[in-house]
Design an enzyme around this catalytic site. Structure first.
Site, short mmCIF file in Angstrom:
data_model
loop_
_atom_site.label_atom_id
_atom_site.label_comp_id
_atom_site.label_asym_id
_atom_site.label_seq_id
_atom_site.Cartn_x
_atom_site.Cartn_y
_atom_site.Cartn_z
CG ASP A 46 -1.81 1.21 1.32
OD1 ASP A 46 -2.96 1.10 0.87
OD2 ASP A 46 -1.37 2.26 1.81
CE1 TYR A 51 0.49 7.97 2.51
CE2 TYR A 51 1.04 5.74 1.87
CZ TYR A 51 0.18 6.62 2.48
OH TYR A 51 -0.97 6.15 3.07
CE LYS A 76 -3.81 4.73 0.62
NZ LYS A 76 -2.39 4.53 0.82
CG HIS A 109 -4.66 9.82 0.46
ND1 HIS A 109 -3.31 9.74 0.20
CD2 HIS A 109 -4.80 9.41 1.74
CE1 HIS A 109 -2.67 9.30 1.28
NE2 HIS A 109 -3.56 9.10 2.23
#
Length: 313
Positions: A46, A51, A76, A109
Site C-alpha cells: 500500500d 507519500y 492513492k 485519499h
C-alpha cells in the site's frame, strides 16, 4: 510459500490479501523494506502519491523478483489532483513512478480537494490550507473513466464519513471496491463497518496499532494499544504478541490490515498476525473499544472529516 495467507474477495471478483505492507513515511528506507516484506511473504503493498514512496515501492517489487500479477498494489490520488482534468494525469504519474502498467486498487485519499497545481500542501500567507472546490463526486467520476481504460483494476476511497459514502453511492455508478480507514481495537466503528459489508465494500484498516506514530500528539498518556492488557493476555494464550492479536482481530472481522515497519524482525512478526482468532477472543476484544481516533487532519487540511463517525471530539 509456507505461510497460507488469508485472502478476501473484492466486489470486482479480484482477491486482496488480508495483510498489506504500509509504506507511509521514510521514503529512503522503503525500497529495502518492500524487498524484505515480499521475501517475508507479503503480496499486498500500500502506497500513495503523497507519500513520495511510489518509486521506491516499484523498485522494491522489481528487486524482489515476484511476478507483477502476484503482487496487489494500492496507491492513492492526492488532494491537489481532484479536478477531473488532473485525475488521469496523476494516475499516469503514479504508474510511471511505480514502473507498472496497471494498479490493482486506486483510492481517493481524502474526500476533500486542495487547490490545483504541483504543490502537495498549498498554504496561504498565514499558513492556512488553500482548498479546492472540486466535489469528490466529480473526482470519483473521473476515476471511473480511468477504470474503464484498464489502467486501474479497482477504485475506492479513503477517510470518508458515512454521509459522504452514501452520497457517493447515490451519485456514481461504480460501488467502491474498498474503503481505507483508521480502524483498530480502540476505534472499532462497528455500525460503520457493518454498513460496508451490506454494500459489498471491503475495508482496509490503516493504523491497525493505533497510536504508534509520534506525529499523533494524542495518546502519549494512555499507553500503547499493543500493550492493552486484553490483547497481551489473548496473545500469551496463542504464543503471539499484542500487536499480532490486534491484526488478527481486524482480519477476523473480514478486513485487510496495513501494518508498517522498517525493521526486518518486525516486518516478519507483523506478517504472523494473520492467524485465526477464536470467536471468544474476538468478542473479548470487541469489549475494549475506546472510540479513540488518532488521525484527524481536519484543521491542517481545512475540511471537517468524520463528522458522523466515532472518535470525533
Amino acid at each position: 510459500m509456507a505461510h497460507n495467507q488469508t485472502m478476501f474477495k473484492l466486489n470486482t471478483g479480484a482477491q486482496i490479501p488480508a495483510i498489506g505492507f504500509g509504506t507511509w513515511q521514510d521514503a529512503e528506507a522503503q525500497e529495502q523494506a518492500v524487498v524484505t516484506a515480499i521475501k517475508a511473504g507479503y503480496r499486498h503493498i500500500d502506497t500513495a502519491f503523497v507519500y513520495g514512496t511510489e518509486e521506491a515501492v516499484g523498485k522494491g517489487i522489481k528487486k524482489a523478483g515476484i511476478p507483477r500479477d502476484q503482487i496487489f498494489i494500492t496507491t492513492k490520488l492526492w488532494n491537489n489532483a481532484h479536478h477531473p482534468e488532473d485525475v488521469p494525469k496523476q494516475l499516469d504519474a503514479s504508474l510511471k513512478a511505480l514502473g507498472v502498467d496497471y494498479i490493482d486498487l486506486w483510492l481517493m485519499h481524502w474526500p476533500s480537494a486542495f487547490a490545483r497545481g504541483d504543490t502537495l500542501f498549498p498554504k496561504d500567507k498565514d499558513g492556512k490550507p488553500i482548498t479546492g472546490d472540486t466535489d469528490y463526486v466529480d473526482t470519483y467520476k473521473a476515476m471511473e473513466k480511468c477504470l474503464k481504460e484498464g489502467k486501474v483494476k479497482a477504485i475506492g476511497v479513503s477517510n470518508f464519513s458515512k454521509a459522504e459514502m452514501e452520497r457517493l453511492l447515490e451519485k456514481t455508478d461504480v460501488v467502491p471496491a474498498a474503503h481505507e480507514l483508521e480502524l483498530h481495537p480502540w476505534l472499532q466503528q462497528t455500525s460503520f463497518t457493518e454498513w460496508h459489508k451490506q454494500k459489498g465494500i471491503h475495508i482496509i484498516a490503516y493504523s491497525p496499532f493505533g497510536n504508534q506514530n509520534p506525529i499523533y500528539d494524542k495518546g502519549k498518556d494512555i499507553g500503547k494499544l499493543i500493550d492493552d492488557p486484553t490483547l497481551v493476555e489473548i496473545g500469551k494464550k496463542h504464543g503471539k504478541t499484542g500487536a499480532q492479536v490486534a491484526l488478527a482481530w481486524n482480519i477476523a472481522k473480514g478486513h485487510s490490515v496495513l501494518p508498517k515497519s522498517k525493521t526486518e524482525s518486525r516486518i516478519k512478526a507483523n506478517f504472523e498476525g494473520d492467524f485465526k482468532l477464536p470467536e471468544e477472543d474476538v468478542k473479548k476484544i470487541d469489549g475494549i473499544d475506546k472510540k479513540l481516533r488518532f488521525c484527524d487532519p481536519s484543521e491542517s487540511f481545512g475540511y471537517k472529516y468524520y463528522t458522523d463517525l466515532d472518535g470525533k471530539e
